[in-house]
Write a protein that holds these residues in place. Sequence first.
Motif, PDB file in Angstrom:
ATOM      1  N   GLU A 237      34.913 -34.143 -18.542  1.00 41.63           N
ATOM      2  CA  GLU A 237      35.853 -34.842 -17.464  1.00 41.63           C
ATOM      3  C   GLU A 237      35.281 -36.186 -17.006  1.00 41.63           C
ATOM      4  O   GLU A 237      34.146 -36.649 -17.385  1.00 41.63           O
ATOM      5  N   ARG A 238      36.294 -37.041 -16.735  1.00 48.97           N
ATOM      6  CA  ARG A 238      35.759 -38.514 -16.283  1.00 48.97           C
ATOM      7  C   ARG A 238      36.818 -38.782 -15.172  1.00 48.97           C
ATOM      8  O   ARG A 238      37.943 -38.103 -15.019  1.00 48.97           O
ATOM      9  N   ILE A 239      36.124 -39.594 -14.093  1.00 52.96           N
ATOM     10  CA  ILE A 239      37.123 -40.356 -13.032  1.00 52.96           C
ATOM     11  C   ILE A 239      37.847 -41.341 -13.410  1.00 52.96           C
ATOM     12  O   ILE A 239      37.721 -42.197 -14.266  1.00 52.96           O
ATOM     13  N   VAL A 240      39.235 -41.102 -13.429  1.00 53.10           N
ATOM     14  CA  VAL A 240      40.182 -42.204 -13.983  1.00 53.10           C
ATOM     15  C   VAL A 240      40.964 -42.896 -12.877  1.00 53.10           C
ATOM     16  O   VAL A 240      41.742 -43.837 -13.292  1.00 53.10           O
ATOM     17  N   GLY A 241      40.734 -42.390 -11.957  1.00 50.87           N
ATOM     18  CA  GLY A 241      41.642 -43.446 -10.630  1.00 50.87           C
ATOM     19  C   GLY A 241      40.930 -43.054  -9.285  1.00 50.87           C
ATOM     20  O   GLY A 241      40.605 -41.899  -8.944  1.00 50.87           O
ATOM     21  N   THR A 242      40.979 -43.891  -8.307  1.00 50.31           N
ATOM     22  CA  THR A 242      40.728 -43.559  -6.973  1.00 50.31           C
ATOM     23  C   THR A 242      41.840 -44.037  -6.113  1.00 50.31           C
ATOM     24  O   THR A 242      42.430 -44.993  -6.457  1.00 50.31           O
ATOM     25  N   GLU A 243      42.035 -43.324  -5.081  1.00 47.16           N
ATOM     26  CA  GLU A 243      43.029 -43.708  -3.934  1.00 47.16           C
ATOM     27  C   GLU A 243      42.338 -43.495  -2.504  1.00 47.16           C
ATOM     28  O   GLU A 243      42.053 -42.450  -2.190  1.00 47.16           O
ATOM     29  N   ALA A 244      42.582 -44.578  -1.725  1.00 47.84           N
ATOM     30  CA  ALA A 244      42.199 -44.257  -0.232  1.00 47.84           C
ATOM     31  C   ALA A 244      43.349 -43.497   0.414  1.00 47.84           C
ATOM     32  O   ALA A 244      44.251 -43.771   0.252  1.00 47.84           O
ATOM     33  N   LEU A 245      42.889 -42.678   1.316  1.00 53.07           N
ATOM     34  CA  LEU A 245      43.482 -41.798   2.053  1.00 53.07           C
ATOM     35  C   LEU A 245      43.538 -42.223   3.346  1.00 53.07           C
ATOM     36  O   LEU A 245      42.462 -42.300   4.049  1.00 53.07           O
ATOM     37  N   HIS A 246      44.407 -42.669   4.148  1.00 58.00           N
ATOM     38  CA  HIS A 246      44.579 -42.962   5.481  1.00 58.00           C
ATOM     39  C   HIS A 246      44.858 -42.049   6.603  1.00 58.00           C
ATOM     40  O   HIS A 246      45.396 -40.897   6.273  1.00 58.00           O
ATOM     41  N   GLY A 247      44.290 -42.282   7.737  1.00 57.96           N
ATOM     42  CA  GLY A 247      44.630 -41.538   8.977  1.00 57.96           C
ATOM     43  C   GLY A 247      43.346 -41.054   9.428  1.00 57.96           C
ATOM     44  O   GLY A 247      43.485 -40.393  10.672  1.00 57.96           O
ATOM     45  N   GLY A 248      42.389 -40.981   8.726  1.00 55.23           N
ATOM     46  CA  GLY A 248      41.199 -40.347   9.630  1.00 55.23           C
ATOM     47  C   GLY A 248      40.321 -41.223  10.404  1.00 55.23           C
ATOM     48  O   GLY A 248      40.515 -42.698  10.144  1.00 55.23           O
ATOM     49  N   ILE A 249      39.812 -41.013  11.399  1.00 54.62           N
ATOM     50  CA  ILE A 249      39.030 -41.695  12.226  1.00 54.62           C
ATOM     51  C   ILE A 249      37.626 -41.968  12.080  1.00 54.62           C
ATOM     52  O   ILE A 249      36.983 -43.045  12.181  1.00 54.62           O
ATOM     53  N   THR A 250      36.767 -40.979  11.564  1.00 50.95           N
ATOM     54  CA  THR A 250      35.168 -41.359  11.462  1.00 50.95           C
ATOM     55  C   THR A 250      35.084 -41.234  10.091  1.00 50.95           C
ATOM     56  O   THR A 250      33.839 -41.601   9.844  1.00 50.95           O
ATOM     57  N   ALA A 251      35.977 -40.748   9.335  1.00 44.91           N
ATOM     58  CA  ALA A 251      35.464 -40.792   7.679  1.00 44.91           C
ATOM     59  C   ALA A 251      36.229 -41.663   6.590  1.00 44.91           C
ATOM     60  O   ALA A 251      37.330 -41.756   7.055  1.00 44.91           O
ATOM     61  N   GLU A 252      35.717 -42.035   5.581  1.00 50.90           N
ATOM     62  CA  GLU A 252      36.407 -42.801   4.504  1.00 50.90           C
ATOM     63  C   GLU A 252      36.695 -41.472   3.744  1.00 50.90           C
ATOM     64  O   GLU A 252      35.904 -40.976   3.307  1.00 50.90           O
ATOM     65  N   MET A 253      37.996 -41.405   3.428  1.00 49.52           N
ATOM     66  CA  MET A 253      38.794 -40.445   2.582  1.00 49.52           C
ATOM     67  C   MET A 253      39.106 -41.166   1.311  1.00 49.52           C
ATOM     68  O   MET A 253      40.156 -42.165   1.259  1.00 49.52           O
ATOM     69  N   ARG A 254      39.002 -40.638   0.087  1.00 50.38           N
ATOM     70  CA  ARG A 254      39.532 -40.950  -1.034  1.00 50.38           C
ATOM     71  C   ARG A 254      39.990 -39.794  -1.977  1.00 50.38           C
ATOM     72  O   ARG A 254      39.221 -38.815  -1.932  1.00 50.38           O
ATOM     73  N   ARG A 255      41.092 -40.076  -2.720  1.00 52.00           N
ATOM     74  CA  ARG A 255      41.484 -39.002  -3.607  1.00 52.00           C
ATOM     75  C   ARG A 255      40.848 -39.424  -5.082  1.00 52.00           C
ATOM     76  O   ARG A 255      41.238 -40.749  -5.390  1.00 52.00           O
TER      77      ARG A 255
END
Length: 318
Positions: free
Chosen positions: A26-44
């Motif tokens: 397996e390998r990482i093929v894409g990343t996307e920022a998820l918005h709405g959090g206050i204290t954390a950086e969230m990514r899919r």
Amino acid sequence: MTNHDEAAAVRPSTLAWVSGHLEVGERIVGTEALHGGITAEMRRLTIGTRDGGTRDLVLRTLVNVVHAEDWLNREAGALTLLTGTGVPAPGLVAVDPTAARCEYPSLLMTHLAGRTVLDDEGLETRVPLLARQLAEIHAVRPAVRPREYVALTTADTVVTPKCADAAAWAAAIDVIRKPAPPYEGRFLHRDFHPGNVLFDDVLSPGPAGVRITGVVDWAAASWGPADLDVAHCSTNLALLHGPAWGLRFAEAYEEAGGVPAATASERLYWRVRDGLAFSETVRLVSQSWREAGRTELATRAVEERLDAYVTALMDAPG
């Protein structure tokens, strides 16, 4: 690898750490920022699998957060104990709470389908679902209890809004000057509100298609009074949708089989305490809601709803 925007970029050592927890091939093929959090950086993170398909993971990164190690350890513990309980929480993949391998403290978990819904439309259908889900969380009996809850707001830290009913707020502040009432401990999410609940099929015709697919952000999981979770969701609903919805959620929780405190005065204590706590963070909370699409929720508008909700709590019979 593709990034949907610059904020989605994952730092090199964190990428290497994530890759070390993937299946062979397996390998990482894409990343996307998820918005709405206050204290954390969230990514899919989109993961390419050996058979040519994909699956998603979620990466939580805490940058310059004082209590990052504690929060990530608590979330990892909560996700582990919730496995197999029926509560739709993410599955833990890996955690690096001290940034031993990553640039910043990070947690990797499975991705849940669905999306948060903060709109007024359809609220009468979602509120009973939220209440039932919270009652199910409180029914969890962990083999090892999480740490006791912490409530930081005091009578001296409350920030009374300029628009406030001074008499009602003074009475409310007097409520939390008293010692916390006794309670039967329950497993708490401790930050249960619409922004941390995922819904699926929210656009399908009729209420039958609406269902909860996930509850996220378990970093504050605690042991304490069920009323504290009920109060927190009630306040969020009151500020997002109007004070009447905050009062309605407490009723819906009981209708769903939840067990609040026995007396009205005990229930009032927790609901007032949470409402007053929002006075200290109303600007930050309203900003996060505007960024999530509720652009009409200016800080002043949210303060006015908070005042109306606290006043309604103090005016309620019993």
